[in-house]
Design a protein around this motif. Structure first.
Motif, short mmCIF file in Angstrom:
data_model
loop_
_atom_site.label_atom_id
_atom_site.label_comp_id
_atom_site.label_asym_id
_atom_site.label_seq_id
_atom_site.Cartn_x
_atom_site.Cartn_y
_atom_site.Cartn_z
N VAL A 167 0.83 -1.21 0.00
CA VAL A 167 0.00 0.00 0.00
C VAL A 167 0.87 1.26 0.00
CG1 VAL A 167 -1.70 1.33 1.32
CG2 VAL A 167 -1.96 -1.15 1.10
N VAL A 168 1.80 1.31 0.93
CA VAL A 168 2.65 2.50 1.04
C VAL A 168 3.53 2.66 -0.20
CG1 VAL A 168 4.46 3.63 2.38
CG2 VAL A 168 2.60 2.43 3.55
N GLY A 169 4.07 1.53 -0.69
CA GLY A 169 4.92 1.59 -1.87
C GLY A 169 4.17 2.08 -3.09
N LEU A 170 2.95 1.60 -3.28
CA LEU A 170 2.14 2.06 -4.41
C LEU A 170 1.83 3.55 -4.32
CD1 LEU A 170 -0.45 -0.82 -4.99
CD2 LEU A 170 1.29 -0.01 -6.58
N LEU A 171 1.50 4.01 -3.13
CA LEU A 171 1.15 5.43 -2.96
C LEU A 171 2.37 6.33 -3.17
CD1 LEU A 171 -1.30 5.15 0.06
CD2 LEU A 171 -1.86 5.81 -2.29
N ILE A 172 3.52 5.91 -2.65
CA ILE A 172 4.74 6.69 -2.88
C ILE A 172 5.06 6.74 -4.37
CG2 ILE A 172 7.24 6.73 -2.52
CD1 ILE A 172 6.74 5.65 0.29
N SER A 173 4.91 5.60 -5.03
CA SER A 173 5.16 5.54 -6.46
C SER A 173 4.21 6.45 -7.22
CB SER A 173 4.99 4.10 -6.95
OG SER A 173 5.06 4.03 -8.36
N TYR A 174 2.95 6.48 -6.82
CA TYR A 174 1.94 7.31 -7.50
C TYR A 174 2.21 8.79 -7.32
CZ TYR A 174 -2.66 9.26 -8.62
OH TYR A 174 -3.68 10.01 -9.15
N HIS A 175 2.53 9.18 -6.09
CA HIS A 175 2.69 10.61 -5.78
C HIS A 175 4.05 11.16 -6.19
CE1 HIS A 175 -1.13 11.13 -3.75
NE2 HIS A 175 -0.90 10.06 -2.99
N HIS A 176 5.07 10.29 -6.22
CA HIS A 176 6.42 10.77 -6.48
C HIS A 176 7.04 10.18 -7.74
CE1 HIS A 176 6.44 12.83 -2.60
NE2 HIS A 176 5.95 11.72 -2.07
N ASP A 177 6.24 9.45 -8.52
CA ASP A 177 6.66 8.94 -9.82
C ASP A 177 7.93 8.09 -9.72
OD1 ASP A 177 6.32 8.61 -12.52
OD2 ASP A 177 7.54 10.34 -13.07
N THR A 178 7.91 7.13 -8.80
CA THR A 178 9.00 6.17 -8.68
C THR A 178 8.55 4.82 -9.22
OG1 THR A 178 8.34 5.51 -6.44
CG2 THR A 178 9.91 7.33 -6.64
N ALA A 179 9.49 3.90 -9.42
CA ALA A 179 9.15 2.55 -9.90
C ALA A 179 8.36 1.82 -8.82
CB ALA A 179 10.42 1.79 -10.24
N ALA A 180 7.16 1.38 -9.16
CA ALA A 180 6.26 0.80 -8.16
C ALA A 180 6.83 -0.47 -7.53
CB ALA A 180 4.90 0.51 -8.80
N GLY A 181 7.30 -1.41 -8.37
CA GLY A 181 7.81 -2.67 -7.84
C GLY A 181 9.00 -2.47 -6.93
N ALA A 182 9.94 -1.64 -7.36
CA ALA A 182 11.13 -1.39 -6.55
C ALA A 182 10.77 -0.67 -5.25
CB ALA A 182 12.14 -0.56 -7.35
N THR A 183 9.81 0.24 -5.31
CA THR A 183 9.41 0.98 -4.11
C THR A 183 8.79 0.05 -3.09
OG1 THR A 183 8.98 2.93 -5.49
CG2 THR A 183 8.11 2.97 -3.26
N MET A 184 7.94 -0.87 -3.55
CA MET A 184 7.33 -1.84 -2.64
C MET A 184 8.39 -2.76 -2.04
SD MET A 184 3.75 -2.92 -4.47
CE MET A 184 4.59 -3.52 -5.94
#
Length: 287
Positions: free
Chosen positions: A243-260
């Protein structure tokens, strides 16, 4: 600080307004459900190296299926099962330790994947990157259905074989005496591990699935002592990372998989820090 000052806009609206975010959420949660339950046994049995090797071992199947225009998930399943069979075959007929057979197949499968991919057109590089690092925001309803089926098979296997896995983890001789057939149970565990990895590569990619497989169960093992509790806690921790990784990726345009995946490791480091500060170092499991 929008996650504090505008909680609805930061936490809820991305999932409420975007179908791709909702699909990504379900995909990530299904990936965590499959990997964290199997990953518990991977961590307890010291099979992390095999988990990493198998994560890369599915690449030749994906590459072949991709080039032939077939279903990449089917290719991944076939490659994973071939590697599991190969590890058991070499283990049965070679005097070398198991990690040697795993290492040999790891190198062989990875080299084969590189050879296959290097022979294909450079126009496919974007799709190859998706296989390596995941494309969770691009999952479809059919992808989710397949993940659901594979997660269900994984959970069913974990429940049915729980006693055999538990006994062979702590006393393989006792498992043999009880008629639990530890070799068969070990092969079944490898098969469940294989399909769990296949279910997750769509979400986080082959190079990052290892984080989902090992980090949440490792963190949970420092927090609780019973095996079922470790599984449940691992799933919850993995869900937080998703959840947190997806939201960070959405708001800050980072790679979703790597962020999670990074989130799972950060949770582990936080738990380790808390445990170190509390002066507790040994983990004792209650079977």
């Amino acid at each position: 600080m929008d996650f504090l000052t505008s909680p609805f806009d930061w936490w809820i609206e991305p999932f409420y307004d975007n179908v791709f975010m909702r699909n990504a959420l379900w995909s990530g949660l299904l990936a965590v459900l499959a990997t964290s339950t199997v990953g518990t046994w991977v961590v307890l049995r010291g099979m992390s190296f095999f988990g990493e090797a198998l994560g890369h071992g599915v690449l030749p199947g994906i590459a072949i299926a991709f080039i032939l225009g077939g279903d990449t998930m089917v290719g991944a399943v076939i490659a994973a099962l071939v590697m599991v069979f190969g590890v058991n075959l070499i283990r049965a007929h070679s005097p070398l330790p198991e990690d040697s057979s795993i290492g040999l197949l790891y190198v062989g499968f990875l080299a084969l994947a590189v050879v296959i991919l290097s022979s294909s057109s450079g126009a496919y590089s974007g799709d190859i990157t998706r296989f390596l690092f995941g494309s969770i925001t691009g999952v479809t309803d059919s992808d989710l259905l397949r993940q659901l089926i594979i997660a269900g098979i994984t959970l069913l296997g974990i429940v049915v074989l729980h006693r055999a896995f538990l006994v062979m983890t702590f006393d393989e001789v006792q498992a043999e005496l009880l008629g639990l057939r530890p070799r068969v149970a070990h092969a079944a565990l490898l098969a469940l591990l294989a399909i769990a990895i296949v279910a997750s590569f769509q979400a986080v990619g082959n190079l990052l699935v290892f984080a989902f497989l090992v980090a949440p169960p490792s963190t949970a093992a420092m927090c609780v002592r019973r095996v079922p509790a470790i599984m449940i806690t691992a799933v919850m921790l993995g869900a937080v990372a998703v959840v947190v990784g997806l939201l960070i990726s959405y708001h800050h345009d980072t790679a979703a998989g790597a962020t999670m995946a990074l989130g799972t490791v950060i949770l582990f480091l936080i738990a380790l820090l808390i445990r170190s500060l509390s002066g507790t170092y040994n983990v004792r499991l209650i079977t």
